[in-house]
Scaffold this motif. Structure first.
Motif, mmCIF file in Angstrom:
data_model
loop_
_atom_site.group_PDB
_atom_site.id
_atom_site.type_symbol
_atom_site.label_atom_id
_atom_site.label_comp_id
_atom_site.label_asym_id
_atom_site.label_seq_id
_atom_site.Cartn_x
_atom_site.Cartn_y
_atom_site.Cartn_z
ATOM 1 N N MET A 48 -1.036 -9.727 4.076
ATOM 2 C CA MET A 48 -2.715 -9.086 4.154
ATOM 3 C C MET A 48 -3.341 -9.439 2.782
ATOM 4 N N MET A 49 -2.656 -9.104 1.798
ATOM 5 C CA MET A 49 -3.170 -9.342 0.351
ATOM 6 C C MET A 49 -3.449 -10.857 -0.048
ATOM 7 N N LEU A 50 -2.489 -11.725 0.560
ATOM 8 C CA LEU A 50 -2.627 -13.031 0.083
ATOM 9 C C LEU A 50 -3.607 -13.976 1.159
ATOM 10 N N LEU A 51 -3.763 -13.488 2.329
ATOM 11 C CA LEU A 51 -4.252 -14.272 3.335
ATOM 12 C C LEU A 51 -5.460 -13.713 4.174
ATOM 13 N N ALA A 52 -5.698 -12.321 4.040
ATOM 14 C CA ALA A 52 -6.919 -11.902 4.823
ATOM 15 C C ALA A 52 -8.053 -11.345 3.891
ATOM 16 N N GLY A 53 -8.856 -10.935 4.801
ATOM 17 C CA GLY A 53 -10.334 -10.231 4.230
ATOM 18 C C GLY A 53 -10.974 -11.058 3.264
ATOM 19 N N GLY A 54 -11.847 -10.354 2.538
ATOM 20 C CA GLY A 54 -12.790 -10.764 1.526
ATOM 21 C C GLY A 54 -12.548 -10.770 -0.095
ATOM 22 N N TYR A 86 -10.495 -1.149 0.921
ATOM 23 C CA TYR A 86 -9.853 -0.320 2.337
ATOM 24 C C TYR A 86 -8.395 -0.355 2.466
ATOM 25 N N TYR A 87 -7.790 -1.495 2.289
ATOM 26 C CA TYR A 87 -6.381 -1.777 2.297
ATOM 27 C C TYR A 87 -5.906 -1.797 1.083
ATOM 28 N N ARG A 88 -4.721 -0.676 0.637
ATOM 29 C CA ARG A 88 -4.194 -0.591 -0.577
ATOM 30 C C ARG A 88 -2.825 -0.668 -0.705
ATOM 31 N N MET A 89 -2.338 -1.443 -1.770
ATOM 32 C CA MET A 89 -1.042 -1.606 -1.709
ATOM 33 C C MET A 89 -0.543 -1.447 -3.317
ATOM 34 N N HIS A 90 0.157 -0.718 -3.621
ATOM 35 C CA HIS A 90 0.689 -0.272 -5.201
ATOM 36 C C HIS A 90 1.904 -1.411 -5.391
ATOM 37 N N VAL A 91 1.633 -1.978 -6.548
ATOM 38 C CA VAL A 91 2.732 -3.010 -6.877
ATOM 39 C C VAL A 91 2.639 -2.902 -8.581
ATOM 40 N N PRO A 92 3.770 -3.546 -8.963
ATOM 41 C CA PRO A 92 3.820 -3.656 -10.238
ATOM 42 C C PRO A 92 3.124 -4.336 -10.956
#
Length: 134
Positions: A48-54, A86-92
């Motif tokens: 999702m983070m790489l390919l989707a959304g704006g 809206y979509y959130r992901m925790h990453v280093p």
């Protein structure tokens, strides 16, 4: 409107809680006794983070005290990738930087591919929209 995985689908045999992702891509939505999706597949959050959304933004992952734990796995010292607010992901932090750069590269390749396809179609039709070069 909420949808369920169609019981005739391969994924219809799976309990939704067993999926490793809460995101799903599907080919068809149908309404019979209720709304179903067919030809579905779970979509990993990284995809999702790489390919989707704006818009993809990086946010500091710390809580009010700088050490807050999050339900999504953040430890307060990581970053949050926020997709479309809206979509959130925790990453280093290092991973956040790499994801943003990779997303930019992928978007550049897609833009170039679209331009190449448009140019090919234009050349195949004689250079113009009406097929007569004009």
């Amino acid at each position: 409107e909420a949808a369920s995985v169609h019981p005739g689908s391969v994924n219809g045999m799976l309990d939704g809680n067993a999926w490793r992702s809460c995101y799903v891509a599907f080919h068809e939505r149908v309404k019979t006794s209720k709304v179903y999706v067919r030809d579905s597949t779970p979509v990993p959050p990284l995809a999702m983070m790489l390919l989707a959304g704006g818009e993809l933004h990086r946010e500091h992952g710390s809580g009010k005290d700088g050490n807050q734990l999050y339900e999504t796995g953040g430890d307060g010292y990581d970053e949050i990738l926020a997709l479309d607010g809206y979509y959130r992901m925790h990453v280093p932090t290092q991973a956040a930087e790499l994801v943003v750069k990779l997303r930019e590269k992928i978007q550049g390749l897609v833009r170039r591919l679209i331009l190449d396809v448009d140019a090919t179609r234009k050349n195949a039709s004689g250079g113009g929209r009406d097929g007569r070069g004009g």
